[in-house]
Design a protein around this motif. Structure first.
Motif, PDB file in Angstrom:
ATOM      1  N   GLY A 178      56.144  -3.206 -29.307  1.00 44.36           N
ATOM      2  CA  GLY A 178      54.873  -3.126 -28.590  1.00 44.36           C
ATOM      3  C   GLY A 178      54.821  -4.099 -27.427  1.00 44.36           C
ATOM      4  O   GLY A 178      54.342  -3.755 -26.341  1.00 44.36           O
ATOM      5  N   CYS A 179      55.341  -5.321 -27.650  1.00 43.20           N
ATOM      6  CA  CYS A 179      55.394  -6.327 -26.576  1.00 43.20           C
ATOM      7  C   CYS A 179      56.288  -5.861 -25.431  1.00 43.20           C
ATOM      8  O   CYS A 179      55.953  -6.033 -24.257  1.00 43.20           O
ATOM      9  CB  CYS A 179      55.913  -7.652 -27.124  1.00 43.20           C
ATOM     10  N   LYS A 180      57.430  -5.269 -25.790  1.00 43.00           N
ATOM     11  CA  LYS A 180      58.351  -4.777 -24.758  1.00 43.00           C
ATOM     12  C   LYS A 180      57.673  -3.702 -23.900  1.00 43.00           C
ATOM     13  O   LYS A 180      57.707  -3.752 -22.676  1.00 43.00           O
ATOM     14  CB  LYS A 180      59.601  -4.199 -25.412  1.00 43.00           C
ATOM     15  N   SER A 181      57.059  -2.737 -24.582  1.00 42.21           N
ATOM     16  CA  SER A 181      56.400  -1.646 -23.855  1.00 42.21           C
ATOM     17  C   SER A 181      55.245  -2.173 -23.014  1.00 42.21           C
ATOM     18  O   SER A 181      55.019  -1.725 -21.890  1.00 42.21           O
ATOM     19  CB  SER A 181      55.887  -0.592 -24.846  1.00 42.21           C
ATOM     20  N   PHE A 182      54.511  -3.134 -23.558  1.00 44.30           N
ATOM     21  CA  PHE A 182      53.387  -3.734 -22.824  1.00 44.30           C
ATOM     22  C   PHE A 182      53.875  -4.389 -21.547  1.00 44.30           C
ATOM     23  O   PHE A 182      53.285  -4.209 -20.473  1.00 44.30           O
ATOM     24  CB  PHE A 182      52.666  -4.748 -23.712  1.00 44.30           C
ATOM     25  N   SER A 183      54.965  -5.167 -21.644  1.00 47.41           N
ATOM     26  CA  SER A 183      55.483  -5.884 -20.477  1.00 47.41           C
ATOM     27  C   SER A 183      56.010  -4.936 -19.413  1.00 47.41           C
ATOM     28  O   SER A 183      56.016  -5.256 -18.225  1.00 47.41           O
ATOM     29  CB  SER A 183      56.589  -6.850 -20.897  1.00 47.41           C
ATOM     30  N   LEU A 184      56.441  -3.737 -19.840  1.00 48.84           N
ATOM     31  CA  LEU A 184      56.968  -2.746 -18.904  1.00 48.84           C
ATOM     32  C   LEU A 184      55.894  -1.808 -18.369  1.00 48.84           C
ATOM     33  O   LEU A 184      56.168  -0.959 -17.522  1.00 48.84           O
ATOM     34  CB  LEU A 184      58.064  -1.924 -19.598  1.00 48.84           C
ATOM     35  N   GLY A 185      54.668  -1.947 -18.899  1.00 49.71           N
ATOM     36  CA  GLY A 185      53.584  -1.061 -18.469  1.00 49.71           C
ATOM     37  C   GLY A 185      53.686   0.324 -19.077  1.00 49.71           C
ATOM     38  O   GLY A 185      53.068   1.275 -18.579  1.00 49.71           O
ATOM     39  N   ASP A 186      54.438   0.452 -20.152  1.00 54.49           N
ATOM     40  CA  ASP A 186      54.537   1.726 -20.876  1.00 54.49           C
ATOM     41  C   ASP A 186      53.396   1.762 -21.889  1.00 54.49           C
ATOM     42  O   ASP A 186      53.582   1.490 -23.074  1.00 54.49           O
ATOM     43  CB  ASP A 186      55.896   1.814 -21.573  1.00 54.49           C
ATOM     44  N   TRP A 187      52.208   2.115 -21.400  1.00 55.25           N
ATOM     45  CA  TRP A 187      50.995   1.947 -22.196  1.00 55.25           C
ATOM     46  C   TRP A 187      50.953   2.855 -23.422  1.00 55.25           C
ATOM     47  O   TRP A 187      50.508   2.427 -24.489  1.00 55.25           O
ATOM     48  CB  TRP A 187      49.772   2.186 -21.318  1.00 55.25           C
ATOM     49  N   GLU A 188      51.410   4.073 -23.291  1.00 57.06           N
ATOM     50  CA  GLU A 188      51.355   4.996 -24.422  1.00 57.06           C
ATOM     51  C   GLU A 188      52.195   4.493 -25.588  1.00 57.06           C
ATOM     52  O   GLU A 188      51.750   4.488 -26.742  1.00 57.06           O
ATOM     53  CB  GLU A 188      51.834   6.391 -23.987  1.00 57.06           C
ATOM     54  N   ASN A 189      53.410   4.059 -25.283  1.00 59.26           N
ATOM     55  CA  ASN A 189      54.272   3.552 -26.352  1.00 59.26           C
ATOM     56  C   ASN A 189      53.758   2.221 -26.881  1.00 59.26           C
ATOM     57  O   ASN A 189      53.863   1.937 -28.094  1.00 59.26           O
ATOM     58  CB  ASN A 189      55.705   3.395 -25.854  1.00 59.26           C
ATOM     59  N   ALA A 190      53.188   1.404 -25.984  1.00 56.43           N
ATOM     60  CA  ALA A 190      52.623   0.124 -26.419  1.00 56.43           C
ATOM     61  C   ALA A 190      51.497   0.362 -27.420  1.00 56.43           C
ATOM     62  O   ALA A 190      51.407  -0.320 -28.448  1.00 56.43           O
ATOM     63  CB  ALA A 190      52.109  -0.667 -25.214  1.00 56.43           C
ATOM     64  N   ILE A 191      50.646   1.330 -27.133  1.00 56.44           N
ATOM     65  CA  ILE A 191      49.544   1.657 -28.045  1.00 56.44           C
ATOM     66  C   ILE A 191      50.090   2.106 -29.395  1.00 56.44           C
ATOM     67  O   ILE A 191      49.636   1.645 -30.451  1.00 56.44           O
ATOM     68  CB  ILE A 191      48.659   2.770 -27.436  1.00 56.44           C
ATOM     69  N   PHE A 192      51.078   2.972 -29.357  1.00 54.71           N
ATOM     70  CA  PHE A 192      51.659   3.502 -30.600  1.00 54.71           C
ATOM     71  C   PHE A 192      52.236   2.381 -31.465  1.00 54.71           C
ATOM     72  O   PHE A 192      51.960   2.302 -32.674  1.00 54.71           O
ATOM     73  CB  PHE A 192      52.747   4.521 -30.257  1.00 54.71           C
ATOM     74  N   MET A 193      53.029   1.513 -30.844  1.00 56.92           N
ATOM     75  CA  MET A 193      53.691   0.458 -31.613  1.00 56.92           C
ATOM     76  C   MET A 193      52.718  -0.634 -32.056  1.00 56.92           C
ATOM     77  O   MET A 193      52.810  -1.154 -33.170  1.00 56.92           O
ATOM     78  CB  MET A 193      54.827  -0.157 -30.792  1.00 56.92           C
ATOM     79  N   LEU A 194      51.779  -1.000 -31.189  1.00 57.55           N
ATOM     80  CA  LEU A 194      50.827  -2.059 -31.544  1.00 57.55           C
ATOM     81  C   LEU A 194      49.872  -1.607 -32.638  1.00 57.55           C
ATOM     82  O   LEU A 194      49.442  -2.417 -33.470  1.00 57.55           O
ATOM     83  CB  LEU A 194      50.061  -2.516 -30.297  1.00 57.55           C
ATOM     84  N   LYS A 195      49.534  -0.315 -32.644  1.00 55.55           N
ATOM     85  CA  LYS A 195      48.711   0.204 -33.742  1.00 55.55           C
ATOM     86  C   LYS A 195      49.467   0.112 -35.066  1.00 55.55           C
ATOM     87  O   LYS A 195      48.874  -0.167 -36.122  1.00 55.55           O
ATOM     88  CB  LYS A 195      48.306   1.647 -33.455  1.00 55.55           C
ATOM     89  N   LYS A 196      50.781   0.347 -35.004  1.00 51.41           N
ATOM     90  CA  LYS A 196      51.589   0.194 -36.211  1.00 51.41           C
ATOM     91  C   LYS A 196      51.632  -1.272 -36.630  1.00 51.41           C
ATOM     92  O   LYS A 196      51.579  -1.594 -37.828  1.00 51.41           O
ATOM     93  CB  LYS A 196      53.010   0.712 -35.966  1.00 51.41           C
ATOM     94  N   ALA A 197      51.725  -2.165 -35.640  1.00 50.98           N
ATOM     95  CA  ALA A 197      51.829  -3.598 -35.943  1.00 50.98           C
ATOM     96  C   ALA A 197      50.575  -4.124 -36.631  1.00 50.98           C
ATOM     97  O   ALA A 197      50.660  -4.890 -37.597  1.00 50.98           O
ATOM     98  CB  ALA A 197      52.097  -4.380 -34.660  1.00 50.98           C
ATOM     99  N   VAL A 198      49.379  -3.722 -36.151  1.00 52.67           N
ATOM    100  CA  VAL A 198      48.153  -4.262 -36.735  1.00 52.67           C
ATOM    101  C   VAL A 198      47.891  -3.730 -38.140  1.00 52.67           C
ATOM    102  O   VAL A 198      47.017  -4.221 -38.850  1.00 52.67           O
ATOM    103  CB  VAL A 198      46.922  -3.974 -35.836  1.00 52.67           C
ATOM    104  N   ALA A 199      48.670  -2.729 -38.540  1.00 56.50           N
ATOM    105  CA  ALA A 199      48.543  -2.232 -39.914  1.00 56.50           C
ATOM    106  C   ALA A 199      49.123  -3.232 -40.917  1.00 56.50           C
ATOM    107  O   ALA A 199      48.838  -3.155 -42.113  1.00 56.50           O
ATOM    108  CB  ALA A 199      49.247  -0.884 -40.048  1.00 56.50           C
TER     109      ALA A 199
END
Length: 310
Positions: free
Chosen positions: A35-56
């Motif tokens: 999620g951090c990687k995608s966030f830093s790259l501005g890949d918002w869709e993937n960042a959302i997907f991974m960060l939602k998994k992380a907060v679980a």
């Protein structure tokens, strides 16, 4: 705000890169790192997907993760999801260093969802609590924008003027100037419409009165009809003088509007060149008003032609 995000999350990204290889794809750590990687790259869709998994995962249900998630949702235009996460954040992490930013984001999200009254409430609360925050002028701007969208032009104008006077270095300075000019233009157009309408009504009244006097002249005694016709001619002369004064006001007002249009075009060009905020208000010509002005002018000209013929 982007600088703030960069400073905060550059550390998180580097941390994620350093620990990422040690975990499997089934762990919260892996989801957080990706999620951090995608966030830093501005890949918002993937960042959302991974960060939602992380907060679980309980270990990653943190203010940092949620703030990245909310920001990613806003950037991706997923405003309803972002609003829900803002409410959760404000409830769960009231002491977080991000609390002011999340409050601002909630108000901005409500504006994007066209919940203008709610946006004003949230952003006003933000301004009351965080007077020294970097986003203060932004919050003022979106309060003004919400009022503008609700047709409360006088209230909006006072806030735009405050931004121009108190925050000359704000990225919202040029956009606020533009809105002030738009409101002034709207006011002048309304005045022009009123003058044109008044002129047209006066022309019609003069025409009707003139025709009535002509009918009386043909049916009444010569002496009486002449007196009435003379009286009518005097009134028409006074009316013509009055109409000429109105036409002069209209011409002056039209010149002011032309200058206003030119100034707005210059401001819009300045906004497009200098502003880094993609949500600066775009130029909004008042086509409907211009059509009404055109129609009234044509009507007034037709009546004038009829008077000239008589």
């Amino acid at each position: 705000m982007r600088k703030f995000l960069k400073n905060v999350f550059s550390f998180l990204f580097l941390l994620g890169l350093s620990v990422g290889p040690c975990f499997s794809s089934e762990t919260g750590s892996y989801a957080f790192v990706e999620g951090c990687k995608s966030f830093s790259l501005g890949d918002w869709e993937n960042a959302i997907f991974m960060l939602k998994k992380a907060v679980a995962y309980e270990d990653y249900e943190t203010p940092d993760t949620y703030y990245m998630l909310i920001t990613s949702e806003v950037e991706a235009g997923e405003y309803k999801a972002a609003l829900n996460d803002c409410d959760y954040f404000l409830k769960q992490f009231p002491s977080s260093i991000y609390i002011s930013r999340v409050t601002y984001l909630k108000g901005k999200i409500l504006f994007n969802l066209k919940e203008y009254d709610k946006s004003v409430v949230v952003l006003s609360d933000f301004c009351h609590q965080y007077k020294n925050d970097d986003m203060y002028s932004y919050a003022l701007f979106y309060i003004a924008e919400s009022l503008y969208e609700n047709y409360k032009y006088d209230e909006a104008e006072s806030i735009y003027e405050r931004i121009v006077q108190e925050f000359p270095n704000s990225p919202k300075f040029a956009a606020s100037q533009y809105r002030i000019e738009s409101i002034l233009q709207r006011s002048r157009e309304e005045k022009l419409l009123y003058l044109l309408k008044q002129t047209g009504e006066e022309y019609l009244a003069a025409k009707e009165d003139y025709e009535r006097q002509l009918r009386l002249y043909n049916s009444d005694s010569v002496s009486s009809a002449k007196d009435r016709l003379h009286e009518s001619q005097q009134k028409n002369a006074e009316l013509e003088s009055y109409v000429k004064d109105l036409e002069k006001q209209i011409a002056e007002l039209q010149n002011q509007l032309n200058l206003q249009y030119e100034k707005q075009a210059e401001l819009q060009k300045e906004i497009e060149i200098n502003s880094m905020d993609k949500e600066v208000p775009s130029f909004e010509p008042y086509d409907e008003t211009k059509e009404r002005i055109k129609a009234l002018k044509e009507k007034a000209q037709k009546v004038q032609n009829l008077l000239d013929e008589n």
